[in-house]
Design a protein around this motif. Structure first.
Motif, short mmCIF file in Angstrom:
data_model
loop_
_atom_site.label_atom_id
_atom_site.label_comp_id
_atom_site.label_asym_id
_atom_site.label_seq_id
_atom_site.Cartn_x
_atom_site.Cartn_y
_atom_site.Cartn_z
N MET A 234 0.84 -1.19 0.00
CA MET A 234 0.00 0.00 0.00
C MET A 234 0.88 1.24 0.00
SD MET A 234 -2.83 1.20 2.84
CE MET A 234 -3.92 -0.15 2.43
N PRO A 235 0.60 2.23 -0.87
CA PRO A 235 1.37 3.47 -0.86
C PRO A 235 1.27 4.17 0.49
CG PRO A 235 0.01 3.32 -2.84
CD PRO A 235 -0.43 2.23 -1.91
N ALA A 236 2.29 4.94 0.82
CA ALA A 236 2.28 5.66 2.08
C ALA A 236 1.14 6.68 2.13
CB ALA A 236 3.62 6.36 2.29
N PHE A 237 0.77 7.23 0.97
CA PHE A 237 -0.26 8.27 0.91
C PHE A 237 -1.27 7.93 -0.19
CE2 PHE A 237 3.88 10.35 1.84
CZ PHE A 237 3.66 10.63 3.18
N ASP A 238 -2.49 8.44 -0.02
CA ASP A 238 -3.47 8.30 -1.09
C ASP A 238 -3.80 9.63 -1.76
OD1 ASP A 238 -5.17 9.61 0.71
OD2 ASP A 238 -6.36 7.83 1.15
N VAL B 79 -1.57 17.00 -1.67
CA VAL B 79 -2.16 18.34 -1.70
C VAL B 79 -1.04 19.33 -1.99
CG1 VAL B 79 -3.48 20.07 -0.44
CG2 VAL B 79 -3.90 17.64 -0.02
N PHE B 80 -1.10 19.97 -3.15
CA PHE B 80 -0.05 20.88 -3.58
C PHE B 80 -0.44 22.33 -3.37
CE2 PHE B 80 1.01 17.08 -5.96
CZ PHE B 80 2.39 17.09 -6.03
N ASP B 81 0.40 23.07 -2.67
CA ASP B 81 0.36 24.52 -2.76
C ASP B 81 0.79 24.89 -4.18
OD1 ASP B 81 0.48 27.34 -1.70
OD2 ASP B 81 2.61 27.06 -2.18
N ILE B 82 0.36 26.06 -4.67
CA ILE B 82 0.73 26.45 -6.03
C ILE B 82 1.81 27.53 -6.03
CG2 ILE B 82 -0.07 27.55 -8.16
CD1 ILE B 82 -2.66 26.08 -7.92
N ASP B 83 1.50 28.70 -5.46
CA ASP B 83 2.45 29.82 -5.49
C ASP B 83 3.72 29.47 -4.74
OD1 ASP B 83 1.23 32.05 -6.97
OD2 ASP B 83 -0.33 31.95 -5.44
N LEU C 19 -9.17 18.46 1.05
CA LEU C 19 -9.34 17.03 1.29
C LEU C 19 -10.81 16.62 1.21
CD1 LEU C 19 -6.76 16.51 4.17
CD2 LEU C 19 -6.57 15.80 1.79
N ASP C 20 -11.69 17.53 1.58
CA ASP C 20 -13.13 17.24 1.44
C ASP C 20 -13.49 16.95 -0.01
OD1 ASP C 20 -13.57 17.59 4.14
OD2 ASP C 20 -14.37 19.63 3.95
N LYS C 21 -12.80 17.62 -0.94
CA LYS C 21 -13.15 17.48 -2.35
C LYS C 21 -12.83 16.09 -2.89
CE LYS C 21 -12.67 22.40 -3.57
NZ LYS C 21 -13.84 22.66 -4.42
N VAL C 22 -11.87 15.39 -2.27
CA VAL C 22 -11.49 14.07 -2.79
C VAL C 22 -11.65 12.96 -1.75
CG1 VAL C 22 -9.89 14.99 -4.50
CG2 VAL C 22 -9.05 14.46 -2.19
N ALA D 200 -3.05 11.82 3.52
CA ALA D 200 -2.59 12.90 2.65
C ALA D 200 -1.22 13.41 3.04
CB ALA D 200 -3.59 14.06 2.68
N VAL D 201 -0.50 13.90 2.04
CA VAL D 201 0.75 14.62 2.25
C VAL D 201 0.61 15.97 1.58
CG1 VAL D 201 1.82 13.62 0.16
CG2 VAL D 201 3.27 14.55 2.00
N VAL D 202 1.14 17.00 2.22
CA VAL D 202 1.11 18.36 1.70
C VAL D 202 2.46 18.67 1.07
CG1 VAL D 202 0.88 20.81 2.29
CG2 VAL D 202 -0.58 19.09 3.41
N VAL D 203 2.45 19.29 -0.09
CA VAL D 203 3.68 19.74 -0.75
C VAL D 203 3.63 21.25 -0.83
CG1 VAL D 203 5.17 19.55 -2.77
CG2 VAL D 203 3.73 17.61 -2.10
#
Length: 224
Positions: free
Chosen positions: A1-5, A8-12, A153-156, A161-164
């Motif tokens: 199993m992957p560590a994350f499913d 979530v990417f910040d853009i700017d 996260l609500d949207k998916v 999750a991991v944040v980038v």
């Protein structure tokens, strides 16, 4: 199993080379509205938090109370003039593709106002390579409050999750939800301060993160 499913990417500053454009726009706004200069270095240190918090953070509560709305209006018009010059950071698009091919949901958690989000979403081909995205209209509280992450996260329906991100404010927001953060140096924040803030790992840029994909995301990409 992957560590994350979910990623979530910040853009700017993370996928789009725009932090210094924002700092310049804010600097011009302060110069136009105030009778004193606010150092651009001080402004840069606050880039990544919401505009509703930035004025007080760099110029004080009195300036926010008296001039906050005028400054934000002026910043918006100043950024309008330079936003077309912003470009994706090297590897940004390829990174999104790789994350999707590895089976993770991709969410672009932008806190930009909708019109400023249009350019990076177009450059990133978000319709093809993201499962969802946000703008400032999705949350009442801006970073470092974690509300935008909640809405993302609500949207998916992401559970692991991991944040980038690129800023200490991204890390702080993720910390408040016990989410790990992968940080990039592309926003101008230092490696040690990102690690001290709680980042799980720090990479130079999207291309460097892509080169270390397996160790960062804990999964084998299905890239061909």
């Amino acid at each position: 199993m992957p560590a994350f499913d979910t990623a979530v990417f910040d853009i700017d500053g993370t996928l789009l080379d725009s932090n210094y454009h924002h700092a310049l726009a804010w600097s011009r706004a302060f110069d136009a509205v105030l009778d004193r200069h606010v150092p651009v270095a001080a402004i840069h240190r606050a880039i990544g938090m919401g505009g509703d918090r930035l004025v007080a953070a760099v110029a004080g509560d009195d300036v926010e109370d008296e001039h906050g709305d005028r400054l934000r209006d002026r910043w918006e018009s100043e950024y309008d003039q330079v936003s077309g010059e912003t470009q994706l950071l090297d590897g940004a698009h390829d990174l999104l593709v790789a994350v999707g091919e590895a089976g993770l949901d991709v969410v672009l958690a932008s806190s930009s106002i909708p019109k400023h989000a249009q350019r990076p979403l177009h450059l990133l081909h978000a319709v093809e390579h993201a499962d969802a995205w946000t703008t400032s209209e999705d949350a009442e509280e801006s970073k470092p409050a974690p509300e935008l992450l909640d809405r993302a996260l609500d949207k998916v329906g992401g559970g692991r999750a991991v944040v980038v991100g690129d800023a200490v404010w991204d890390v702080e927001a993720a910390n408040r939800r016990d989410l790990p953060t992968i940080a990039l140096l592309t926003g101008g924040y230092g490696r040690e301060e990102l690690l001290e803030a709680g980042a799980l790992a720090v990479y130079a840029d999207p291309r460097d993160l892509l080169a270390h994909f397996d160790e960062a995301f804990g999964t084998r990409s299905r890239r061909r």
